[in-house]
Design an enzyme around this catalytic site. Sequence first.
Site, PDB file in Angstrom:
ATOM      1  N   HIS A 177     -86.686  -4.210  -0.093  1.00  0.00           N
ATOM      2  CA  HIS A 177     -86.867  -5.447  -0.844  1.00  0.00           C
ATOM      3  C   HIS A 177     -85.718  -6.404  -0.542  1.00  0.00           C
ATOM      4  O   HIS A 177     -84.550  -6.060  -0.702  1.00  0.00           O
ATOM      5  CB  HIS A 177     -86.920  -5.166  -2.350  1.00  0.00           C
ATOM      6  CG  HIS A 177     -88.269  -4.737  -2.819  1.00  0.00           C
ATOM      7  ND1 HIS A 177     -88.696  -4.879  -4.123  1.00  0.00           N
ATOM      8  CD2 HIS A 177     -89.307  -4.186  -2.139  1.00  0.00           C
ATOM      9  CE1 HIS A 177     -89.940  -4.416  -4.238  1.00  0.00           C
ATOM     10  NE2 HIS A 177     -90.317  -3.986  -3.053  1.00  0.00           N
TER      11      HIS A 177
ATOM     12  N   LYS B 250     -79.125   0.472 -12.346  1.00  0.00           N
ATOM     13  CA  LYS B 250     -77.837   1.026 -11.956  1.00  0.00           C
ATOM     14  C   LYS B 250     -77.667   2.519 -12.203  1.00  0.00           C
ATOM     15  O   LYS B 250     -76.715   3.115 -11.705  1.00  0.00           O
ATOM     16  CB  LYS B 250     -76.710   0.285 -12.700  1.00  0.00           C
ATOM     17  CG  LYS B 250     -76.568  -1.171 -12.307  1.00  0.00           C
ATOM     18  CD  LYS B 250     -76.205  -1.299 -10.850  1.00  0.00           C
ATOM     19  CE  LYS B 250     -76.337  -2.713 -10.346  1.00  0.00           C
ATOM     20  NZ  LYS B 250     -76.665  -2.787  -8.943  1.00  0.00           N
TER      21      LYS B 250
ATOM     22  N   TYR C 160     -76.515  -6.779  -7.825  1.00  0.00           N
ATOM     23  CA  TYR C 160     -77.773  -6.038  -7.793  1.00  0.00           C
ATOM     24  C   TYR C 160     -77.848  -5.082  -6.595  1.00  0.00           C
ATOM     25  O   TYR C 160     -78.328  -3.951  -6.733  1.00  0.00           O
ATOM     26  CB  TYR C 160     -78.959  -7.026  -7.746  1.00  0.00           C
ATOM     27  CG  TYR C 160     -80.275  -6.402  -8.153  1.00  0.00           C
ATOM     28  CD1 TYR C 160     -80.644  -6.299  -9.492  1.00  0.00           C
ATOM     29  CD2 TYR C 160     -81.163  -5.919  -7.196  1.00  0.00           C
ATOM     30  CE1 TYR C 160     -81.845  -5.724  -9.866  1.00  0.00           C
ATOM     31  CE2 TYR C 160     -82.373  -5.350  -7.555  1.00  0.00           C
ATOM     32  CZ  TYR C 160     -82.703  -5.254  -8.902  1.00  0.00           C
ATOM     33  OH  TYR C 160     -83.904  -4.681  -9.258  1.00  0.00           O
TER      34      TYR C 160
END
Length: 395
Positions: A78, A302, A390
Amino acid sequence: MKTPLVSKTQVCIIGAGPAGMLLGHLLRAEGVDCVVLERQTPDYVLGRIRAGVLETITVALMERLGLDARMKAEGLWHDGFNLADGERLIRIDMAELVGKRVMVYGQTELTRDLMDAAPERGLEVIYEASNAALHEVESDAPYVTYSKDGTEHRIDARFIVGCDGFHGPSRQAIPASVGKEFERVYPFGWLGILADVPPCNHELIYANHERGFALASMRSNTRSRYYVDVPLTDKVEEWSDERLWDELAIRLGPDAAAHITRGPALEKSIAPLRSYVFAPMRHGSLLLCGDSAHIVPPTGAKGLNLAASDVHYAAAALTEFFTRSSNEGVIAYSDTALARVWKSERFSWTLTKLMHRFPEDGPFERAMQVAELDYIASSRAAQTSIAENYVGLPV
């Protein structure tokens, strides 16, 4: 009481989830002897439905072990993800902003890859090891006792590593006078549904809607994972598949709703959210990794990745100890790991505050969310900061 059967190893790892198995493989690759103890059966471990977004560090560890073939074949790279504010999608283009991507690959599949490779890599894993207890962790000669098939066992080790989750015995072996807990319990949980249907978007969507939070995620091109936040008083039985799909369509907005494919739930559950850190992450000859030392709300993806960075630091420290007779890495382990833990906790907490409606929030707090989302939408600097966190901060 019968005398236990005694064996010896250099490192005894408690827990055969992804953290414990990753650590075991990394140590064996460096010639360090280790044994992994797991309370459950292999099928039970693989039955845990957990994370699915892998940071750079987690992918890199699987590549380093040469166990990335299936992940690369079946996982989905992604380049970005989306924040929705009810009127628009704010795309965070990680690949363009920071030159990195994330991999969508289920934790179950990653764990399966590690488990399948254990026999040929010489990694000993003992399943159904019940009543594990840690002893003499302050000394240079700690040991673990456990029961299996009605027989008592003892493993003498130089180090013990607790990868046994929030409820495991490892953290409990650190005296209350030594450890300190930091915790924030959130006033809602995530109701999740897993279904064999194609995802509504090729990238994740985190949505902040007046009715509450929603997340559109996936495990593959044919298996989707969706969430909505619900009060902690809600029960799964109160949410039929149809009601949940209806709620998702509303919260994700009309564009995403138009592409939602509905299907029966393979799994449906409510997970409470909390932020939790235990310090220190080392006491004597005991090191903690993953959920045994910290919990993050899943908003920032996470949990598994933070465990992987712990394992990265722990493997380096223990390898240095056994191959170079240096304990510098072991001494520094807790401070090194916690520095990254706290940054990940900050990101997950910030994203949770931004994307959820809290019961105590009023018009001011809502206006701050709107302003923050508007700022993110118009600021490359803000988007870069989010993307950097991220994909995972450097280790």
